[in-house]
Design a protein around this motif. Sequence first.
Motif, mmCIF file in Angstrom:
data_model
loop_
_atom_site.group_PDB
_atom_site.id
_atom_site.type_symbol
_atom_site.label_atom_id
_atom_site.label_comp_id
_atom_site.label_asym_id
_atom_site.label_seq_id
_atom_site.Cartn_x
_atom_site.Cartn_y
_atom_site.Cartn_z
ATOM 1 N N PHE A 128 14.704 9.913 1.304
ATOM 2 C CA PHE A 128 14.683 9.406 -0.260
ATOM 3 C C PHE A 128 14.145 10.667 -1.048
ATOM 4 C CE2 PHE A 128 13.092 5.770 2.359
ATOM 5 C CZ PHE A 128 14.270 4.861 2.139
ATOM 6 N N ASP A 129 15.182 11.256 -1.655
ATOM 7 C CA ASP A 129 14.977 12.381 -2.600
ATOM 8 C C ASP A 129 14.075 11.940 -3.580
ATOM 9 O OD1 ASP A 129 14.634 14.893 -3.190
ATOM 10 O OD2 ASP A 129 17.023 15.402 -3.679
ATOM 11 N N HIS A 130 12.869 12.688 -3.989
ATOM 12 C CA HIS A 130 11.947 12.528 -5.149
ATOM 13 C C HIS A 130 11.294 11.054 -4.902
ATOM 14 C CE1 HIS A 130 12.604 16.034 -7.052
ATOM 15 N NE2 HIS A 130 14.052 16.071 -6.758
ATOM 16 N N GLY A 131 12.049 10.086 -4.562
ATOM 17 C CA GLY A 131 11.504 8.764 -4.176
ATOM 18 C C GLY A 131 11.138 7.966 -5.334
ATOM 19 N N MET A 132 10.470 8.245 -6.132
ATOM 20 C CA MET A 132 9.764 7.456 -7.309
ATOM 21 C C MET A 132 10.930 6.433 -7.766
ATOM 22 S SD MET A 132 7.027 6.774 -8.577
ATOM 23 C CE MET A 132 5.942 8.145 -8.448
ATOM 24 N N GLY A 133 10.417 5.216 -7.758
ATOM 25 C CA GLY A 133 11.230 4.071 -8.435
ATOM 26 C C GLY A 133 12.270 3.535 -7.403
ATOM 27 N N ILE A 134 12.289 3.791 -6.322
ATOM 28 C CA ILE A 134 13.329 3.078 -5.320
ATOM 29 C C ILE A 134 12.692 1.747 -4.787
ATOM 30 C CG2 ILE A 134 14.288 3.265 -3.009
ATOM 31 C CD1 ILE A 134 14.282 6.377 -3.394
ATOM 32 N N VAL A 135 13.692 0.806 -5.125
ATOM 33 C CA VAL A 135 13.607 -0.502 -4.710
ATOM 34 C C VAL A 135 14.713 -0.841 -3.519
ATOM 35 C CG1 VAL A 135 13.130 -2.834 -5.291
ATOM 36 C CG2 VAL A 135 12.644 -1.007 -6.825
ATOM 37 N N ILE A 136 14.028 -1.250 -2.430
ATOM 38 C CA ILE A 136 15.008 -2.025 -1.358
ATOM 39 C C ILE A 136 14.508 -3.190 -1.039
ATOM 40 C CG2 ILE A 136 15.960 -1.452 0.898
ATOM 41 C CD1 ILE A 136 15.154 1.680 0.552
ATOM 42 N N GLY A 137 15.525 -4.189 -1.149
ATOM 43 C CA GLY A 137 15.285 -5.652 -0.842
ATOM 44 C C GLY A 137 15.223 -5.982 0.493
ATOM 45 N N GLU A 138 14.746 -7.236 0.661
ATOM 46 C CA GLU A 138 14.468 -7.755 2.102
ATOM 47 C C GLU A 138 15.629 -7.591 3.047
ATOM 48 O OE1 GLU A 138 12.853 -11.905 3.818
ATOM 49 O OE2 GLU A 138 13.534 -11.773 1.809
ATOM 50 N N THR A 139 16.800 -8.056 2.496
ATOM 51 C CA THR A 139 17.949 -8.055 3.415
ATOM 52 C C THR A 139 18.815 -6.977 3.255
ATOM 53 O OG1 THR A 139 19.524 -9.466 1.887
ATOM 54 C CG2 THR A 139 17.949 -10.848 3.455
ATOM 55 N N ILE A 162 0.816 -1.064 0.177
ATOM 56 C CA ILE A 162 -0.055 0.051 -0.042
ATOM 57 C C ILE A 162 0.735 1.367 0.057
ATOM 58 C CG2 ILE A 162 -1.710 1.200 1.566
ATOM 59 C CD1 ILE A 162 -2.792 -1.469 2.292
ATOM 60 N N SER A 163 1.832 1.156 0.931
ATOM 61 C CA SER A 163 2.974 2.349 0.857
ATOM 62 C C SER A 163 3.689 2.543 -0.532
ATOM 63 C CB SER A 163 3.990 2.091 1.949
ATOM 64 O OG SER A 163 4.799 3.119 1.962
ATOM 65 N N ARG A 164 3.987 1.653 -1.255
ATOM 66 C CA ARG A 164 4.417 1.512 -2.333
ATOM 67 C C ARG A 164 3.536 1.970 -3.593
ATOM 68 N NH1 ARG A 164 4.568 -3.188 -6.388
ATOM 69 N NH2 ARG A 164 5.481 -2.435 -8.379
ATOM 70 N N PHE A 165 2.422 1.894 -3.355
ATOM 71 C CA PHE A 165 1.290 2.416 -4.300
ATOM 72 C C PHE A 165 1.214 3.933 -4.202
ATOM 73 C CE2 PHE A 165 -3.069 3.584 -5.135
ATOM 74 C CZ PHE A 165 -3.276 3.276 -6.555
ATOM 75 N N PHE A 166 1.261 4.393 -2.840
ATOM 76 C CA PHE A 166 1.280 5.936 -2.976
ATOM 77 C C PHE A 166 2.417 6.626 -2.851
ATOM 78 C CE2 PHE A 166 -2.773 4.234 -0.917
ATOM 79 C CZ PHE A 166 -3.867 5.297 -1.302
ATOM 80 N N THR A 167 3.556 6.060 -2.565
ATOM 81 C CA THR A 167 4.797 6.918 -2.740
ATOM 82 C C THR A 167 5.744 6.540 -3.771
ATOM 83 O OG1 THR A 167 5.941 5.174 -1.260
ATOM 84 C CG2 THR A 167 4.680 6.685 0.066
ATOM 85 N N GLY A 168 5.464 5.259 -4.434
ATOM 86 C CA GLY A 168 6.629 4.874 -5.337
ATOM 87 C C GLY A 168 7.850 4.495 -4.993
ATOM 88 N N ILE A 169 7.804 4.336 -3.668
ATOM 89 C CA ILE A 169 9.000 3.631 -2.970
ATOM 90 C C ILE A 169 8.662 2.335 -2.366
ATOM 91 C CG2 ILE A 169 10.706 3.881 -0.910
ATOM 92 C CD1 ILE A 169 10.114 7.131 -1.189
ATOM 93 N N GLU A 170 9.421 1.403 -2.904
ATOM 94 C CA GLU A 170 9.412 -0.159 -2.580
ATOM 95 C C GLU A 170 10.252 -0.516 -1.621
ATOM 96 O OE1 GLU A 170 8.693 -4.697 -4.042
ATOM 97 O OE2 GLU A 170 8.643 -2.894 -5.642
ATOM 98 N N ILE A 171 9.955 -0.587 -0.276
ATOM 99 C CA ILE A 171 10.860 -0.913 0.881
ATOM 100 C C ILE A 171 10.362 -2.409 1.344
ATOM 101 C CG2 ILE A 171 12.005 -0.685 2.888
ATOM 102 C CD1 ILE A 171 11.199 2.384 2.352
ATOM 103 N N HIS A 172 10.950 -3.362 1.376
ATOM 104 C CA HIS A 172 10.549 -4.756 1.827
ATOM 105 C C HIS A 172 10.318 -4.603 3.270
ATOM 106 C CE1 HIS A 172 10.444 -8.930 3.225
ATOM 107 N NE2 HIS A 172 10.138 -9.034 1.754
ATOM 108 N N PRO A 173 9.279 -5.211 3.848
ATOM 109 C CA PRO A 173 9.373 -4.992 5.426
ATOM 110 C C PRO A 173 10.487 -5.696 6.081
ATOM 111 C CG PRO A 173 7.381 -6.144 4.346
ATOM 112 C CD PRO A 173 8.323 -5.730 3.307
ATOM 113 N N GLY A 174 11.204 -6.489 5.627
ATOM 114 C CA GLY A 174 12.292 -7.163 6.286
ATOM 115 C C GLY A 174 13.601 -6.250 6.151
#
Length: 182
Positions: A82-93, A61-73
């Motif tokens: 996160f400057d501008h933020g759109m398209g950021i992907v942060i993996g689980e570990t 849900i956060s990814r949908f609204f912010t464009g920033i995908e952060i795995h909960p782990g």
Amino acid sequence: MIIIFKWLLSEINNIAEKDPAVRYKIEVFLYPSLHAVINHKIAHFFQKRKLYLFARLISQISRFFTGIEIHPGAKLGNKIFFDHGMGIVIGETAEIGDNCVIYHNVTLGGVSTSKVKRHPTLKNNVSVGAGAKLLGNIVIGNNVRIGANSVVLKDIPDEAVAVGIPARIIPKTEEDYYMWHI
């Protein structure tokens, strides 16, 4: 409750200090960076309690609204922007230290499907330029700068700069330091 408000105020002040476009601190409440960090704290709370589906729902849900995908782990320090933020992907570990700046379209990704540490670790005061890709179980040292669109596949020592594809590591010398701080 006071601890939460102190933390929130610290995050708001951090964004206001790092983004010259902020005119009034109240504007920071509109920044996707702040929303992504708050939502990640909540999702990470549930992830640590093995409520994986609920944690993942919050992160999506956060990814949908912010464009920033952060795995909960993923583990995030304090004062991350996160400057501008759109398209950021942060993996689980992935692990991100304190006082880091990550620009849009950055990926902290893995190169393995094994259930081991497979994403980067960023120490403190790291700046990652727009479009950079940091891949694998690598360690990015303290006070490192990574250039835009760089592809980092190896560890980077403290006080260095990494640029290019694949990234070349340029150690920071005292002479460089002196020139930039005259």
